[in-house]
Design an enzyme around this catalytic site. Structure first.
Site, short mmCIF file in Angstrom:
data_model
loop_
_atom_site.label_atom_id
_atom_site.label_comp_id
_atom_site.label_asym_id
_atom_site.label_seq_id
_atom_site.Cartn_x
_atom_site.Cartn_y
_atom_site.Cartn_z
N ALA A 46 11.15 44.50 -8.25
CA ALA A 46 11.13 43.45 -7.22
C ALA A 46 11.81 43.85 -5.91
O ALA A 46 12.33 42.99 -5.19
CB ALA A 46 11.72 42.15 -7.77
N HIS A 49 11.40 48.26 -0.78
CA HIS A 49 12.10 49.50 -0.45
C HIS A 49 12.08 49.75 1.05
O HIS A 49 11.12 49.37 1.74
CB HIS A 49 11.42 50.69 -1.15
CG HIS A 49 11.43 50.62 -2.64
ND1 HIS A 49 12.58 50.70 -3.39
CD2 HIS A 49 10.42 50.46 -3.55
CE1 HIS A 49 12.27 50.61 -4.67
NE2 HIS A 49 10.97 50.46 -4.80
N CYS A 434 19.02 29.72 -22.21
CA CYS A 434 18.39 29.48 -23.52
C CYS A 434 16.98 30.04 -23.58
O CYS A 434 16.35 30.02 -24.62
CB CYS A 434 18.40 27.99 -23.86
SG CYS A 434 16.96 27.07 -23.33
C1 LIG Z 1 8.53 49.35 -13.83
C2 LIG Z 1 8.00 49.15 -12.43
C3 LIG Z 1 8.87 49.02 -11.36
C4 LIG Z 1 8.38 48.87 -10.06
N1 LIG Z 1 9.24 48.58 -9.05
C5 LIG Z 1 8.76 48.40 -7.79
C6 LIG Z 1 9.65 48.03 -6.74
O1 LIG Z 1 10.82 47.75 -6.94
N2 LIG Z 1 9.14 47.97 -5.48
C7 LIG Z 1 7.84 48.24 -5.21
O2 LIG Z 1 7.46 48.23 -4.04
N3 LIG Z 1 6.96 48.51 -6.22
C8 LIG Z 1 7.39 48.58 -7.49
N4 LIG Z 1 6.53 48.81 -8.52
C9 LIG Z 1 5.11 48.96 -8.24
C10 LIG Z 1 4.41 47.61 -8.12
O3 LIG Z 1 4.79 46.74 -9.15
C11 LIG Z 1 2.90 47.85 -8.15
O4 LIG Z 1 2.59 48.84 -7.22
C12 LIG Z 1 2.14 46.59 -7.77
O5 LIG Z 1 2.55 45.50 -8.54
C13 LIG Z 1 0.65 46.84 -7.95
O6 LIG Z 1 -0.02 45.66 -7.67
P1 LIG Z 1 -1.57 45.57 -7.89
O7 LIG Z 1 -1.99 44.22 -7.46
O8 LIG Z 1 -2.23 46.74 -7.25
O9 LIG Z 1 -1.78 45.78 -9.47
P2 LIG Z 1 -1.54 44.72 -10.66
O10 LIG Z 1 -0.40 43.84 -10.41
O11 LIG Z 1 -1.53 45.51 -11.93
O12 LIG Z 1 -2.84 43.83 -10.58
C14 LIG Z 1 -4.09 44.30 -11.01
C15 LIG Z 1 -4.87 43.10 -11.53
O13 LIG Z 1 -6.19 43.53 -11.89
C16 LIG Z 1 -6.59 42.82 -13.04
N5 LIG Z 1 -7.66 43.53 -13.71
C17 LIG Z 1 -7.61 44.72 -14.35
N6 LIG Z 1 -8.81 45.03 -14.88
C18 LIG Z 1 -9.66 44.01 -14.56
C19 LIG Z 1 -11.02 43.74 -14.85
N7 LIG Z 1 -11.78 44.57 -15.56
N8 LIG Z 1 -11.56 42.59 -14.37
C20 LIG Z 1 -10.82 41.70 -13.64
N9 LIG Z 1 -9.49 41.91 -13.38
C21 LIG Z 1 -8.93 43.05 -13.83
C22 LIG Z 1 -5.30 42.78 -13.88
O14 LIG Z 1 -5.34 41.80 -14.89
C23 LIG Z 1 -4.24 42.54 -12.81
O15 LIG Z 1 -3.98 41.17 -12.63
C24 LIG Z 1 6.99 48.90 -9.85
C25 LIG Z 1 6.10 48.98 -10.93
C26 LIG Z 1 6.62 49.05 -12.22
C27 LIG Z 1 5.68 48.99 -13.38
#
Ligand SMILES: Cc1cc2nc3c(=O)[nH]c(=O)nc-3n(C[C@H](O)[C@H](O)[C@H](O)COP(=O)(O)OP(=O)(O)OC[C@H]3O[C@@H](n4cnc5c(N)ncnc54)[C@H](O)[C@@H]3O)c2cc1C
Length: 476
Positions: A46, A49, A434
């Site tokens: 969260a 950066h 809780c």
């Molecule tokens: C442990 C960890 C720590 C992190 N810490 C940080 C941090 O402190 N700061 C930072 O900037 N970033 C951080 N990140 C990175 C950040 O969390 C991700 O880069 C970001 O959340 C990616 O978002 P997104 O929407 O691209 O992917 P996601 O949040 O994974 O969303 C992708 C969506 O696509 C959907 N989807 C997948 N396949 C299908 C399908 N076939 N059909 C329809 N929907 C589908 C999924 O259900 C999901 O809701 C961290 C990540 C992790 C795991």
């Protein structure tokens, strides 16, 4: 035919939807889960950066820096919390101090505010800093958010302005049609002139429906402990160790609501659904005490893990497909993906969407209604609210002091809650000491009543997570 279909409703999908909802475009978002932000966006550190860390000349470096500068205003626009608490990258050896030199140089070149601190300076601000810490790089523009709140608010406002969200719509195939694409989901198909693939760890699978893709995603799992609210803060800033080839290392991160995250580790895994927590958490404990001492581990209230969508490209993949025009990849969005997400959304709009469509602003644009948070109201304001609707006087969650009225409100909004976890993420019942032990049955009953559903069909989190398997008395 839709103008644009976005696949995936994590933070990148939702912020693109929000950005595009300001224009006269017909946009739909397809999400496989029964709520938004349940994958990487729902389980991470969260942190917004500062931009000091990514390698030079990468998309990660560019969008991290831009996103960091956009976040304060974005959170104001969406009426969600943002706290610029700053971070210390700490060194415990001469060798690590050389890495601090490199990070300091990068911060300087990128015009990121920074300061180099000696042990005395650090102790003045962080009395619990580890005994071995010798110096630190202070990065005051580092912030914290609640990532799912940003996603929910962005999607709510996008829907207020005409974007359609289809939950439980897993995309299972895509084919070319005249002037666009047909996207097949488990229920129905959608035709669109442009497709944006923001499917997190599954973005390679989605791209593979059209062709052999140039990138593969291997999830890297990160596990965490959460500490309950402390009477005295253990840290005032985010504490990073120096980064290594495996990432930013094990952090100590205060959250917006006064908890503390300890983690994550970093483990490549093959199963894209495996968010279990394991004994690797012992490694988190061992590492975290090198940077911060006196951590009250007895205050741990929960563990969780999240999957980073790590690509084999070493960088984000944000481009139009070489062979399929108007098919846009927003893939391999691992850290700093949260931070980068508003900048990515703007880039997609300005570059690919503006090339294909005429961008005409909507004349009447609706802001989302502010959240009702009774804890933020004065006694007088709260009494006025209770006089209008007595349900704001009935406390359901004793730990976090959340009323029935607040729960009902988050159920009936756009992109509203339909699960126990959905209510918890939106207004916090179950987030306290809780962990929902007392309030979950009441939240379940409220969801069933408000959504006109059977209690047995109410899910905890994600699909097929019903809590009540059968009506016990009837079975007898
Ligand atoms: C442990 C960890 C720590 C992190 N810490 C940080 C941090 O402190 N700061 C930072 O900037 N970033 C951080 N990140 C990175 C950040 O969390 C991700 O880069 C970001 O959340 C990616 O978002 P997104 O929407 O691209 O992917 P996601 O949040 O994974 O969303 C992708 C969506 O696509 C959907 N989807 C997948 N396949 C299908 C399908 N076939 N059909 C329809 N929907 C589908 C999924 O259900 C999901 O809701 C961290 C990540 C992790 C795991």
């Amino acid at each position: 035919m839709k103008d644009i279909v976005i696949i995936g409703c994590g933070i990148t999908g939702s912020l693109m939807a929000y950005e595009l909802s300001k224009y006269q475009l017909d946009v739909a978002v397809l999400e496989k889960n029964n709520d938004v932000a349940l994958e990487s966006t729902g389980a991470n550190s969260a942190i917004v950066h500062s931009g000091h860390d990514p390698k030079p000349n990468t998309l990660k470096a560019r969008f991290n820096l831009e996103g960091n500068r956009m976040f304060p205003d974005l959170c104001k626009e969406l009426q969600v919390d943002y706290q610029q608490i700053g971070a210390f990258v700490v060194s415990t050896s001469q060798e690590e101090s050389l890495t601090l030199d490199r990070l300091e140089q990068q911060a300087k070149e990128r015009r990121i505010p920074y300061a180099r601190l000696n042990r005395e300076d650090i102790l003045a601000e962080e009395p619990h800093i580890g005994d071995g810490v010798t110096e630190a790089l202070s990065l005051p523009t580092t912030g914290i958010i609640t990532p799912w709140k940003v996603t929910i608010a962005a999607m709510e406002e996008a829907m207020e302005n005409g974007v359609a969200l289809y939950l439980n719509h897993e995309v299972k195939g895509i084919k070319h049609i005249k002037d666009g694409y047909r996207i097949f989901t488990i229920y129905e198909s959608f035709d669109a002139k442009m497709v944006i693939n923001a499917a997190g760890v599954y973005a390679d699978t989605i791209a593979g429906y059209l062709e052999d893709v140039a990138y593969q995603i291997t999830p890297r799992r990160g596990e965490y402990y959460i500490l309950g609210k402390l009477t005295e803060p253990i840290v005032n800033h985010i504490i990073y160790p120096v980064p290594s080839s495996r990432g930013k290392g094990v952090l100590v991160v205060p959250t917006i609501h006064g908890n503390v995250l300890l983690g994550p580790n970093s483990e490549p895994i093959s199963d894209k659904e495996d968010v279990s927590t394991t004994d690797a958490l012992n490694e988190v404990k061992k590492n975290v005490i090198k940077t911060v001492k006196d951590i009250p581990f007895q205050k741990i209230i929960r563990t969780f893990s999240g999957l980073r969508p790590t690509g084999n490209t070493g960088d984000f993949v944000i481009e139009e497909d070489e062979n399929h025009s108007n098919f846009i990849h927003v893939s391999c969005i691992e850290s700093p993906g949260l931070t980068a997400s508003p900048a990515i959304a703007k880039y997609i709009k300005d570059t690919f969407v503006a090339q294909k469509f005429q961008l005409i602003k909507k004349e009447s644009y609706q802001k989302r209604r502010p959240d009702i948070v009774c804890a933020h109201l004065s006694h007088k304001e709260r009494n006025q609210l209770i006089q209008k609707d007595s349900r704001f006087g009935k406390i359901i969650c004793r730990c976090e002091q959340i009323s029935e009225g607040e729960i009902i409100d988050v159920i009936h909004r756009y992109a509203g809650a339909t699960t126990i976890d959905g209510v918890k993420k939106r207004c916090r019942p179950g987030m306290g000491g809780c962990q929902g032990g007392f309030c979950s049955p009441e939240v379940l009953a409220i969801l069933a009543r408000e959504l006109h559903k059977d209690k047995q069909s109410i899910e905890y989190k994600g699909k097929h997570t019903e809590i009540l398997p059968a009506k016990a008395k009837e079975a007898l």
